[in-house]
Design a protein around this motif. Structure first.
Motif, PDB file in Angstrom:
ATOM      1  N   ILE A  17       0.820  -1.212   0.000  1.00 17.89           N
ATOM      2  CA  ILE A  17       0.000   0.000   0.000  1.00 17.89           C
ATOM      3  C   ILE A  17       0.856   1.265   0.000  1.00 17.89           C
ATOM      4  CG2 ILE A  17      -1.975  -1.129   1.085  1.00 17.89           C
ATOM      5  CD1 ILE A  17      -1.098   0.201   3.746  1.00 17.89           C
ATOM      6  N   THR A  18       2.146   1.109  -0.274  1.00 22.47           N
ATOM      7  CA  THR A  18       3.085   2.229  -0.212  1.00 22.47           C
ATOM      8  C   THR A  18       2.620   3.424  -1.032  1.00 22.47           C
ATOM      9  OG1 THR A  18       4.873   0.633   0.052  1.00 22.47           O
ATOM     10  CG2 THR A  18       5.499   2.885  -0.530  1.00 22.47           C
ATOM     11  N   GLY A  19       2.134   3.204  -2.232  1.00 17.45           N
ATOM     12  CA  GLY A  19       1.749   4.302  -3.114  1.00 17.45           C
ATOM     13  C   GLY A  19       0.355   4.858  -2.895  1.00 17.45           C
ATOM     14  N   PRO A  69      -4.119  -6.888  13.436  1.00 16.64           N
ATOM     15  CA  PRO A  69      -3.048  -7.423  12.594  1.00 16.64           C
ATOM     16  C   PRO A  69      -2.323  -8.623  13.215  1.00 16.64           C
ATOM     17  CG  PRO A  69      -2.406  -5.310  13.509  1.00 16.64           C
ATOM     18  CD  PRO A  69      -3.863  -5.514  13.841  1.00 16.64           C
ATOM     19  N   HIS A  70      -2.523  -8.850  14.509  1.00 18.49           N
ATOM     20  CA  HIS A  70      -1.936 -10.027  15.161  1.00 18.49           C
ATOM     21  C   HIS A  70      -2.837 -11.251  15.016  1.00 18.49           C
ATOM     22  CE1 HIS A  70       1.169  -7.547  16.973  1.00 18.49           C
ATOM     23  NE2 HIS A  70       0.218  -6.698  17.274  1.00 18.49           N
ATOM     24  N   LEU A  71      -4.084 -11.034  14.621  1.00 17.70           N
ATOM     25  CA  LEU A  71      -5.065 -12.113  14.530  1.00 17.70           C
ATOM     26  C   LEU A  71      -5.363 -12.539  13.100  1.00 17.70           C
ATOM     27  CD1 LEU A  71      -7.552 -10.641  17.150  1.00 17.70           C
ATOM     28  CD2 LEU A  71      -5.937 -12.521  17.509  1.00 17.70           C
ATOM     29  N   CYS A  75      -2.977  -8.676   7.467  1.00 18.51           N
ATOM     30  CA  CYS A  75      -3.687  -7.434   7.778  1.00 18.51           C
ATOM     31  C   CYS A  75      -2.649  -6.394   8.225  1.00 18.51           C
ATOM     32  CB  CYS A  75      -4.699  -7.701   8.885  1.00 18.51           C
ATOM     33  SG  CYS A  75      -6.022  -6.513   8.995  1.00 18.51           S
ATOM     34  N   HIS A  76      -2.717  -5.202   7.655  1.00 18.00           N
ATOM     35  CA  HIS A  76      -1.745  -4.156   7.989  1.00 18.00           C
ATOM     36  C   HIS A  76      -1.973  -3.601   9.388  1.00 18.00           C
ATOM     37  CE1 HIS A  76      -1.640  -4.100   3.562  1.00 18.00           C
ATOM     38  NE2 HIS A  76      -0.402  -3.680   3.708  1.00 18.00           N
ATOM     39  N   PRO A  77      -0.888  -3.348  10.131  1.00 16.11           N
ATOM     40  CA  PRO A  77      -1.043  -2.626  11.400  1.00 16.11           C
ATOM     41  C   PRO A  77      -1.370  -1.165  11.089  1.00 16.11           C
ATOM     42  CG  PRO A  77       1.273  -3.154  10.992  1.00 16.11           C
ATOM     43  CD  PRO A  77       0.486  -3.756   9.874  1.00 16.11           C
ATOM     44  N   THR A 108      -5.045   2.328   4.191  1.00 15.01           N
ATOM     45  CA  THR A 108      -5.973   1.219   4.000  1.00 15.01           C
ATOM     46  C   THR A 108      -7.077   1.328   5.041  1.00 15.01           C
ATOM     47  OG1 THR A 108      -6.098  -1.178   3.620  1.00 15.01           O
ATOM     48  CG2 THR A 108      -4.692  -0.444   5.434  1.00 15.01           C
ATOM     49  N   GLY A 109      -8.175   0.648   4.776  1.00 18.44           N
ATOM     50  CA  GLY A 109      -9.368   0.800   5.602  1.00 18.44           C
ATOM     51  C   GLY A 109      -9.342   0.050   6.921  1.00 18.44           C
ATOM     52  N   VAL A 110     -10.363   0.318   7.721  1.00 19.99           N
ATOM     53  CA  VAL A 110     -10.468  -0.255   9.066  1.00 19.99           C
ATOM     54  C   VAL A 110     -11.671  -1.196   9.208  1.00 19.99           C
ATOM     55  CG1 VAL A 110      -9.166   1.490  10.342  1.00 19.99           C
ATOM     56  CG2 VAL A 110     -11.571   1.904   9.807  1.00 19.99           C
ATOM     57  N   GLU A 111     -12.123  -1.758   8.089  1.00 17.03           N
ATOM     58  CA  GLU A 111     -13.249  -2.681   8.153  1.00 17.03           C
ATOM     59  C   GLU A 111     -12.933  -3.896   9.021  1.00 17.03           C
ATOM     60  OE1 GLU A 111     -13.519  -0.720   4.032  1.00 17.03           O
ATOM     61  OE2 GLU A 111     -11.935  -1.516   5.310  1.00 17.03           O
TER      62      GLU A 111
END
Length: 158
Positions: A17-19, A69-71, A75-77, A108-111
């Motif tokens: 998701i860098t860009g 993101p640990h579960l 998934c991005h932190p 990125t989203g938080v869904e």
């Protein structure tokens, strides 16, 4: 930029998701816990032996959002800026609606954070009440609203 969790060789990877631009992102998730009328009455009267069900479930949900993101693999932190969890008792249908709102400014989203928070809040309600009601049903965990990012706004119609 490819939005897939697999590379050209079929190997798992975290999406790059860098860009992607940083935007304000919001997700609203809803879930339900159906129970016996007597159980809901005990919750509302704060007579469950383990304590204030909604307060404990709210804290569990907030903690869970931060652990996403640990579960969930890949998934991005994210720097979560807000988590709100509300409980709406529905005496007529003998259930509790759990509504979670998660926010961030990110790429990125938080869904998923909202889904995890709602799920853990529901599981905590179950855990705290299982001594008096083993027939509770957790269900209908769904995205109600999201905003931010390339895909813009989503509003569930039903």
């Amino acid at each position: 930029m490819s939005l897939t969790h697999f590379d050209e060789k079929g190997q798992a990877r975290m999406v790059d998701i860098t860009g992607k631009p940083i935007t304000e992102r919001v997700a609203v998730i809803e879930g339900f816990v159906k129970m016996k009328p007597e159980t809901l009455e005990l919750i509302l009267n704060k007579e469950i032996a383990k304590g204030d069900v909604f307060q404990v479930a709210r804290l569990a949900g907030i903690m869970a959002a931060k652990m996403t993101p640990h579960l969930i693999p890949l998934c991005h932190p994210l720097p979560i800026t807000s988590v709100e969890i509300d409980f709406e008792p529905d005496i007529k249908n003998s259930q509790v609606k759990i509504k979670t709102t998660v926010k961030t400014s990110g790429q990125t989203g938080v869904e998923m954070e909202g889904m995890v928070a709602t799920s853990i809040a529901a599981l905590t309600v179950y855990d705290m009440c299982k001594a008096v009601d083993k027939e509770m049903i957790i269900g209908e965990i769904k995205l109600i609203y999201k905003s931010g990012g390339k895909s813009g706004e989503f509003i569930r119609k039903t």
